[in-house]
Design a protein around this motif. Sequence first.
Motif, short mmCIF file in Angstrom:
data_model
loop_
_atom_site.label_atom_id
_atom_site.label_comp_id
_atom_site.label_asym_id
_atom_site.label_seq_id
_atom_site.Cartn_x
_atom_site.Cartn_y
_atom_site.Cartn_z
N PHE A 1 0.81 -1.22 0.00
CA PHE A 1 0.00 0.00 0.00
C PHE A 1 0.85 1.27 0.00
CE2 PHE A 1 -2.78 -3.29 1.72
CZ PHE A 1 -3.90 -3.11 0.91
N ARG A 2 1.86 1.35 0.82
CA ARG A 2 2.65 2.57 0.91
C ARG A 2 3.66 2.67 -0.22
NH1 ARG A 2 -1.13 2.49 3.92
NH2 ARG A 2 -0.26 0.87 5.27
N HIS A 3 4.10 1.53 -0.74
CA HIS A 3 5.11 1.57 -1.80
C HIS A 3 4.50 1.34 -3.18
CE1 HIS A 3 9.03 1.20 -3.71
NE2 HIS A 3 8.59 0.09 -4.29
N GLN B 1 2.48 3.87 -7.98
CA GLN B 1 1.74 3.77 -9.24
C GLN B 1 0.86 4.99 -9.45
OE1 GLN B 1 1.78 1.83 -11.84
NE2 GLN B 1 -0.06 2.67 -12.84
N PHE B 2 0.11 5.38 -8.42
CA PHE B 2 -0.78 6.52 -8.58
C PHE B 2 -0.04 7.85 -8.52
CE2 PHE B 2 -3.90 3.26 -7.63
CZ PHE B 2 -4.92 3.60 -8.49
N GLU B 3 1.12 7.87 -7.89
CA GLU B 3 1.94 9.08 -7.88
C GLU B 3 2.43 9.40 -9.29
OE1 GLU B 3 5.67 10.90 -5.28
OE2 GLU B 3 5.73 8.84 -5.99
N CYS B 4 2.62 8.35 -10.11
CA CYS B 4 3.07 8.56 -11.48
C CYS B 4 2.02 9.24 -12.35
CB CYS B 4 3.45 7.21 -12.12
SG CYS B 4 4.93 6.44 -11.41
N ILE B 5 0.74 9.12 -11.95
CA ILE B 5 -0.33 9.65 -12.80
C ILE B 5 -1.17 10.73 -12.12
CG2 ILE B 5 -0.50 7.52 -14.15
CD1 ILE B 5 -2.85 6.68 -12.43
N SER B 6 -0.85 11.06 -10.87
CA SER B 6 -1.63 12.08 -10.17
C SER B 6 -0.76 12.81 -9.15
CB SER B 6 -2.83 11.43 -9.45
OG SER B 6 -2.37 10.59 -8.39
N HIS B 7 -1.38 13.71 -8.39
CA HIS B 7 -0.68 14.45 -7.34
C HIS B 7 -0.37 13.50 -6.18
CE1 HIS B 7 -0.09 17.38 -4.09
NE2 HIS B 7 0.24 18.21 -5.07
#
Length: 241
Positions: free
Chosen positions: A160-162, A167-173
């Motif tokens: 969850f933390r990694h 993955q979502f940090e690559c496509i969003s804030h």
Amino acid sequence: MNQDTNRHRIHITFLCVMAVIAFFQGFVPVLLGYAAKSLVQLPMWLQLLILILPLQIAYLCAVVIPAKKIQPTVPLREQLNLALPRNRLSTFGLLIGGVVLLYPCLSLVTLLNKKLLTLLHIRAEAQELVTLIGSADLSTAVVILSAAILLAPPGEELVFRHAIYQQFECISHPAGAACVSALLFALSHFNILTFPALFLLALFLQFVYVRTKSLTCAIYAHILYNAISVILLLLLRFGVL
């Protein structure tokens, strides 16, 4: 690390993680339902190991195997951000202080949520762990404590933390990625009563990870939080408190 290769690893890891979650949250409960009569005949501590151990091993494999296959020359410590920060003493002081302050706050959040659910006439049961500890013998208590401290934190932090967060940090804030990861973490526990507290706990653990740039710090914070929870419940169970 090569940025494109690293992003590819993150994407493949995310797909593996989601496949593991779908399998263990979807198919396995159905399978266990068919095997319920056989499981009931086993000692409680063995039932717990059967329920907990495969999932945590799958979590670890879903993150570690893509890392070893896609970037074999890069140490896992670097790929998974496992290195501890240099200022370890002050970092651990902040972690311990943060968890100790957070614990009563999240307990209050759960209490308020219980009152709200009661007002809304929504049935809210205690988390399964609380129910199990309420009737646990010594062997079961040891397994619960070991699972809460040794098994769950590393696997859940890697997932969850990694994996999910990156993955979502690559496509969003980053804030949005943290919320998505926290939401999935809270949902994975399938308990409406503790959902708000688990969501806030996940945000805190994500903050720890981002602030320290060390997943190990988030794992330690998770271990400490789980240890406080389980030890307090066990002390109540065996009449110490």
